[in-house]
Design a protein around this motif. Structure first.
Motif, mmCIF file in Angstrom:
data_model
loop_
_atom_site.group_PDB
_atom_site.id
_atom_site.type_symbol
_atom_site.label_atom_id
_atom_site.label_comp_id
_atom_site.label_asym_id
_atom_site.label_seq_id
_atom_site.Cartn_x
_atom_site.Cartn_y
_atom_site.Cartn_z
ATOM 1 N N SER A 1 15.672 21.440 7.334
ATOM 2 C CA SER A 1 16.529 20.454 6.691
ATOM 3 C C SER A 1 17.913 21.036 6.438
ATOM 4 C CB SER A 1 15.887 19.989 5.380
ATOM 5 O OG SER A 1 15.728 21.092 4.496
ATOM 6 N N ILE A 2 17.999 22.362 6.185
ATOM 7 C CA ILE A 2 19.301 23.007 5.973
ATOM 8 C C ILE A 2 20.134 22.921 7.239
ATOM 9 C CG2 ILE A 2 20.436 25.216 5.517
ATOM 10 C CD1 ILE A 2 18.121 25.919 3.692
ATOM 11 N N GLU A 3 19.498 23.171 8.376
ATOM 12 C CA GLU A 3 20.226 23.081 9.646
ATOM 13 C C GLU A 3 20.681 21.651 9.908
ATOM 14 O OE1 GLU A 3 18.373 24.894 12.974
ATOM 15 O OE2 GLU A 3 17.949 26.758 11.925
ATOM 16 N N ASP A 4 19.856 20.689 9.511
ATOM 17 C CA ASP A 4 20.263 19.287 9.661
ATOM 18 C C ASP A 4 21.510 19.003 8.834
ATOM 19 O OD1 ASP A 4 18.227 18.677 11.383
ATOM 20 O OD2 ASP A 4 16.855 17.991 9.804
ATOM 21 N N LYS A 5 21.504 19.495 7.604
ATOM 22 C CA LYS A 5 22.663 19.284 6.731
ATOM 23 C C LYS A 5 23.913 19.937 7.320
ATOM 24 C CE LYS A 5 20.089 19.010 2.364
ATOM 25 N NZ LYS A 5 19.862 19.672 1.037
ATOM 26 N N ILE A 6 23.734 21.130 7.862
ATOM 27 C CA ILE A 6 24.877 21.838 8.442
ATOM 28 C C ILE A 6 25.444 21.060 9.628
ATOM 29 C CG2 ILE A 6 25.547 23.906 9.730
ATOM 30 C CD1 ILE A 6 23.697 25.509 7.927
ATOM 31 N N LYS A 7 24.559 20.580 10.510
ATOM 32 C CA LYS A 7 25.032 19.831 11.672
ATOM 33 C C LYS A 7 25.745 18.544 11.245
ATOM 34 C CE LYS A 7 21.776 21.489 15.167
ATOM 35 N NZ LYS A 7 22.816 21.949 16.113
ATOM 36 N N ASN A 8 25.203 17.866 10.230
ATOM 37 C CA ASN A 8 25.803 16.612 9.779
ATOM 38 C C ASN A 8 27.171 16.835 9.134
ATOM 39 O OD1 ASN A 8 23.569 15.145 10.635
ATOM 40 N ND2 ASN A 8 22.524 15.311 8.643
ATOM 41 N N ALA A 9 27.351 18.018 8.492
ATOM 42 C CA ALA A 9 28.599 18.287 7.779
ATOM 43 C C ALA A 9 29.576 19.119 8.602
ATOM 44 C CB ALA A 9 28.308 19.019 6.465
ATOM 45 N N ALA A 10 29.229 19.407 9.855
ATOM 46 C CA ALA A 10 30.037 20.324 10.663
ATOM 47 C C ALA A 10 31.464 19.821 10.856
ATOM 48 C CB ALA A 10 29.362 20.564 12.005
ATOM 49 N N SER A 11 31.616 18.541 11.168
ATOM 50 C CA SER A 11 32.965 18.032 11.444
ATOM 51 C C SER A 11 33.837 18.073 10.175
ATOM 52 C CB SER A 11 32.889 16.607 11.992
ATOM 53 O OG SER A 11 32.263 15.739 11.042
ATOM 54 N N ARG A 12 33.237 17.697 9.044
ATOM 55 C CA ARG A 12 34.005 17.736 7.791
ATOM 56 C C ARG A 12 34.336 19.172 7.405
ATOM 57 N NH1 ARG A 12 38.045 15.605 5.370
ATOM 58 N NH2 ARG A 12 37.947 15.666 3.081
ATOM 59 N N ASN A 13 33.427 20.094 7.658
ATOM 60 C CA ASN A 13 33.690 21.507 7.393
ATOM 61 C C ASN A 13 34.876 21.991 8.209
ATOM 62 O OD1 ASN A 13 32.893 24.351 6.537
ATOM 63 N ND2 ASN A 13 32.674 24.484 8.759
ATOM 64 N N THR A 14 34.912 21.623 9.486
ATOM 65 C CA THR A 14 36.027 22.028 10.361
ATOM 66 C C THR A 14 37.347 21.451 9.861
ATOM 67 O OG1 THR A 14 34.532 22.119 12.267
ATOM 68 C CG2 THR A 14 36.899 21.964 12.720
ATOM 69 N N GLU A 15 37.316 20.195 9.436
ATOM 70 C CA GLU A 15 38.533 19.545 8.954
ATOM 71 C C GLU A 15 39.040 20.205 7.668
ATOM 72 O OE1 GLU A 15 40.122 15.080 7.611
ATOM 73 O OE2 GLU A 15 38.039 15.398 8.230
ATOM 74 N N LEU A 16 38.131 20.514 6.759
ATOM 75 C CA LEU A 16 38.527 21.149 5.490
ATOM 76 C C LEU A 16 39.087 22.550 5.728
ATOM 77 C CD1 LEU A 16 35.568 20.032 3.190
ATOM 78 C CD2 LEU A 16 37.951 19.245 3.083
ATOM 79 N N LEU A 17 38.488 23.297 6.639
ATOM 80 C CA LEU A 17 38.994 24.638 6.952
ATOM 81 C C LEU A 17 40.385 24.558 7.574
ATOM 82 C CD1 LEU A 17 35.772 26.366 8.364
ATOM 83 C CD2 LEU A 17 36.865 26.735 6.139
ATOM 84 N N ARG A 18 40.609 23.516 8.402
ATOM 85 C CA ARG A 18 41.939 23.347 8.989
ATOM 86 C C ARG A 18 42.978 23.058 7.902
ATOM 87 N NH1 ARG A 18 44.954 19.334 9.695
ATOM 88 N NH2 ARG A 18 43.306 17.828 9.212
#
Length: 375
Positions: free
Chosen positions: A3-20
């Protein structure tokens, strides 16, 4: 897939945007600090120019009066002419005119400089507003990223042992920082109380010195009024000393290292000696008692000064320690964020967490790996 990996995959795009966003606005906070110092310097310069303008305005008016006194005075011109000093008059008139125009030019230059500084200040304030927007955006992105990571990684996270270790480091660093902060704040409050105590102690010393002056006058026949003023000053000294001790006790509640003050006995009058046996000998004896009280109060004041200096020293040491712990906490937080970023990147690109839970990846190893080590 966990389930953690699922959460990571679902939040990946937002994570990339926030880091940018964080990368784009990374310089905003130090830039804001620099801009604030720049604005403060400009404000100081504008204030200095304002004072200078007032002085130059006074100087210009004075020089104008001197100039007009020679330019418009028919009698002065006639007197110089009659005495055969026409050239001297013209030289003096020219000198006054020159000094007036020099003062006028100096004031004009200062006025232009003031306008330039005010324009620079206006531009700096506008630039600061843009930087503040970037700072707000940076802080908002950081807070959202923290919430995102906490929603996924907060607490023990199976398969991500490195992240758990970094999270434990942050918890330890945070606790140490908070402990140091509490101690520093407590010493700071003790310093404030001791500063107040020092001020009240000075009032007590002034009162006891006033009592000594009235006592000296009383020995030489000051009378009843002098006796009353003397006793009033002693009562004030005693009351102020009681206030000092109260403030020191309050300081001890924040910092047990604050020492007790030495005892002070404030001299007190006696009705029988004051009224029925008032003479030079009783006055001299009481004067000596007041001198003893003053000496004890001076020793008490020195002890208070020592307490204040020691507490300030402890506060300074604690603040230095706090700065170090703040840096350690910041480094631990950055390390935790990097570990979480790495976990995101690994999972988002098809990897897994630690092998200790999920086992090695399926399928043969890539062809470009070096041969396996064999004994």
């Amino acid at each position: 897939m966990s389930s953690i990996e699922d959460k990571i995959k679902n939040a990946a795009s937002r994570n990339t945007e926030l880091l940018r966003i964080l990368a784009d606005t990374d310089r905003a906070i130090p830039a804001l600090n620099q801009q604030q110092r720049y604005i403060a310097d400009l404000k100081n310069e504008a204030a200095e120019l304002h004072v200078k303008m007032k002085k130059l305005d006074w100087k210009r008016q004075k020089e104008l009066q001197d100039h007009e006194r020679y330019r418009d005075s028919v009698m002065k011109r006639f007197a110089y002419k009659v005495s055969g000093k026409k050239e001297k008059f013209e030289e003096r008139a020219a000198k006054e005119e020159r000094e007036y125009f020099e003062a006028l030019q100096e004031e004009h230059q200062a006025t232009e400089m003031k306008k330039n500084v005010e324009q620079m200040l206006d531009d700096a304030v506008k630039a600061k507003q843009k930087i503040e927007q970037d700072v707000a955006l940076h802080q908002q992105a950081q807070q959202e990223l923290d919430r995102l990571y906490d929603s996924i990684f907060k607490g023990p996270t199976p398969g991500f042992a490195d992240e758990d270790a970094k999270e434990a480091d942050v918890a330890t660093a945070l606790q140490q920082y908070q402990d140091a902060e509490n101690k520093a704040e407590a010493e700071g409050k003790a310093v404030m109380l001791l500063v107040d105590a020092q001020r009240v102690m000075m009032e007590a010393i002034y009162a006891i010195k006033d009592a000594l002056r009235y006592s000296t006058r009383d020995m030489w026949g000051g009378g009843t009024i002098t006796d009353m003023m003397e006793r009033n000053c002693l009562a004030q000294a005693k009351a102020r000393l009681a206030e000092v001790r109260m403030l020191v006790r309050q300081a001890q509640n924040f910092s047990p290292a604050v020492k007790d003050l030495p005892p002070v006995h404030v001299a007190e009058g006696n009705l029988m000696s004051d009224v029925f046996f008032d003479n030079i000998f009783t006055d001299m004896a009481f004067h000596q008692k007041i001198e003893q009280s003053a000496a004890e109060m001076e020793r008490c004041a020195h002890a208070l000064d020592w307490n204040l200096n020691s507490t300030r020293s402890r506060q300074s040491q604690l603040m230095s320690s706090l700065d170090g712990k703040a840096k350690t906490l910041e480094q631990a937080r950055l390390a935790l964020q990097k570990a979480r970023e790495s976990a995101f990147q690994r999972i988002a690109t098809g990897g897994h967490g630690n092998y200790d839970q999920f086992g090695p990846p399926d399928g043969p190893p890539p062809a470009d790996l070096p041969p396996a080590y064999s004994a």
